[in-house]
Design an enzyme around this catalytic site. Structure first.
Site, mmCIF file in Angstrom:
data_model
loop_
_atom_site.group_PDB
_atom_site.id
_atom_site.type_symbol
_atom_site.label_atom_id
_atom_site.label_comp_id
_atom_site.label_asym_id
_atom_site.label_seq_id
_atom_site.Cartn_x
_atom_site.Cartn_y
_atom_site.Cartn_z
ATOM 1 N N SER A 175 0.859 -1.186 0.000
ATOM 2 C CA SER A 175 0.000 0.000 0.000
ATOM 3 C C SER A 175 0.887 1.226 0.000
ATOM 4 O O SER A 175 2.047 1.156 0.414
ATOM 5 C CB SER A 175 -0.839 -0.006 1.282
ATOM 6 O OG SER A 175 -1.442 1.258 1.493
ATOM 7 N N TYR A 188 -1.849 -0.138 10.868
ATOM 8 C CA TYR A 188 -1.964 -0.520 9.447
ATOM 9 C C TYR A 188 -0.705 -0.127 8.673
ATOM 10 O O TYR A 188 -0.120 -0.940 7.963
ATOM 11 C CB TYR A 188 -3.197 0.151 8.833
ATOM 12 C CG TYR A 188 -3.417 -0.181 7.369
ATOM 13 C CD1 TYR A 188 -3.893 -1.430 6.985
ATOM 14 C CD2 TYR A 188 -3.155 0.763 6.378
ATOM 15 C CE1 TYR A 188 -4.110 -1.736 5.651
ATOM 16 C CE2 TYR A 188 -3.354 0.471 5.035
ATOM 17 C CZ TYR A 188 -3.837 -0.780 4.677
ATOM 18 O OH TYR A 188 -4.044 -1.075 3.352
ATOM 19 N N LYS A 192 2.068 -2.448 6.715
ATOM 20 C CA LYS A 192 2.327 -2.280 5.284
ATOM 21 C C LYS A 192 3.792 -1.883 5.023
ATOM 22 O O LYS A 192 4.368 -2.274 4.013
ATOM 23 C CB LYS A 192 1.360 -1.263 4.672
ATOM 24 C CG LYS A 192 -0.085 -1.777 4.598
ATOM 25 C CD LYS A 192 -0.203 -3.001 3.696
ATOM 26 C CE LYS A 192 -1.654 -3.390 3.440
ATOM 27 N NZ LYS A 192 -1.765 -4.495 2.470
#
Length: 234
Positions: A175, A188, A192
């Site tokens: 991402s 998150y 990533k």
């Protein structure tokens, strides 16, 4: 000063973006010879919707054989049916990518019943958008289990055959959050960043081991409407 960090990141982002666009434009004008994926056994995790489903359909159009994993039974079966409509063979499995033992069990089944996976697309991902203190422990753990640890387990399961044949491809779906930090996404982003690091180190290691027939790709999308984040703004 502390404010310089985010400011610098903000200034560097358009530069990185511009570079990406220029690179894409150059590739458009001088397209690289695309390798044929016809007949390759392609495994896509998180194939029940979103990027996973779209990826599976693209491989199906190119006559790959497909193994589709998702935690959602109806989603993954729908994807398999759509792939078969396009003339590809597709095997659907219900797999929870947050569970290592489940991944290893499903991988054994694939190897025994279908064959050696030659293209692995680690796409499954989960997100909880909340400030760090409001994010629950189990949500943080799950983001790491699915967004990075699952990549390790699937790669460890399917890389040996690729190594034996010096042929294969490992795709890491990370991402933009693996390159830039964002508020309300601390866990998150961390998971990533780990996925991007995994891709870079694995690429390096395959090169060191002389396995030039095993390719790697890292995909870092910005925002995708998969239903995870409502009305994303940046």
């Amino acid at each position: 000063s502390a404010a310089m960090g985010p400011l610098l990141e903000l200034l560097l982002f358009p530069v990185a973006l511009l570079y990406s666009y220029l690179e894409a434009a150059a590739k458009l004008l001088v397209p690289a010879r695309r390798k044929s994926v016809s007949g390759e056994l392609v495994l896509v995790t998180g194939a029940g919707h979103g990027v996973g489903r779209a990826t599976a359909l693209e491989f199906a159009k190119r006559r790959s054989r497909l193994v589709l994993w998702d935690i959602n039974k109806s989603g993954v079966e729908d994807t398999a049916a759509e792939c078969e409509k396009l003339g590809a063979t597709a095997h659907a499995f219900v797999v929870d990518c947050s569970k290592r033992e489940e991944i290893y069990r499903a991988a054994e089944k694939v190897k025994k019943e279908i064959g050696d996976v030659s293209i692995l697309v680690n796409n499954a991902g989960v997100i909880t958008a909340a400030d760090l203190l409001s994010t629950q422990d189990h949500q943080i753990e799950r983001m790491f289990e699915v967004n990075i640890l699952a990549h390790m387990w699937t790669t460890r399961a399917f890389l040996p055959a690729m190594m034996d044949n010096n042929h294969g491809h490992i795709v890491t779906v990370a991402s933009a959050a693996g390159h830039f930090g964002a508020s309300y996404m601390v866990a998150y982003c961390s998971s990533k960043f780990a996925a991007v690091g995994f891709h870079k180190a694995l690429t390096e290691e395959l090169s060191t081991l002389g396995k030039d027939g095993i390719k790697t790709t890292c995909l870092c999308p910005v925002f995708i409407n998969t239903g995870f984040v409502k009305n994303p703004t940046t």
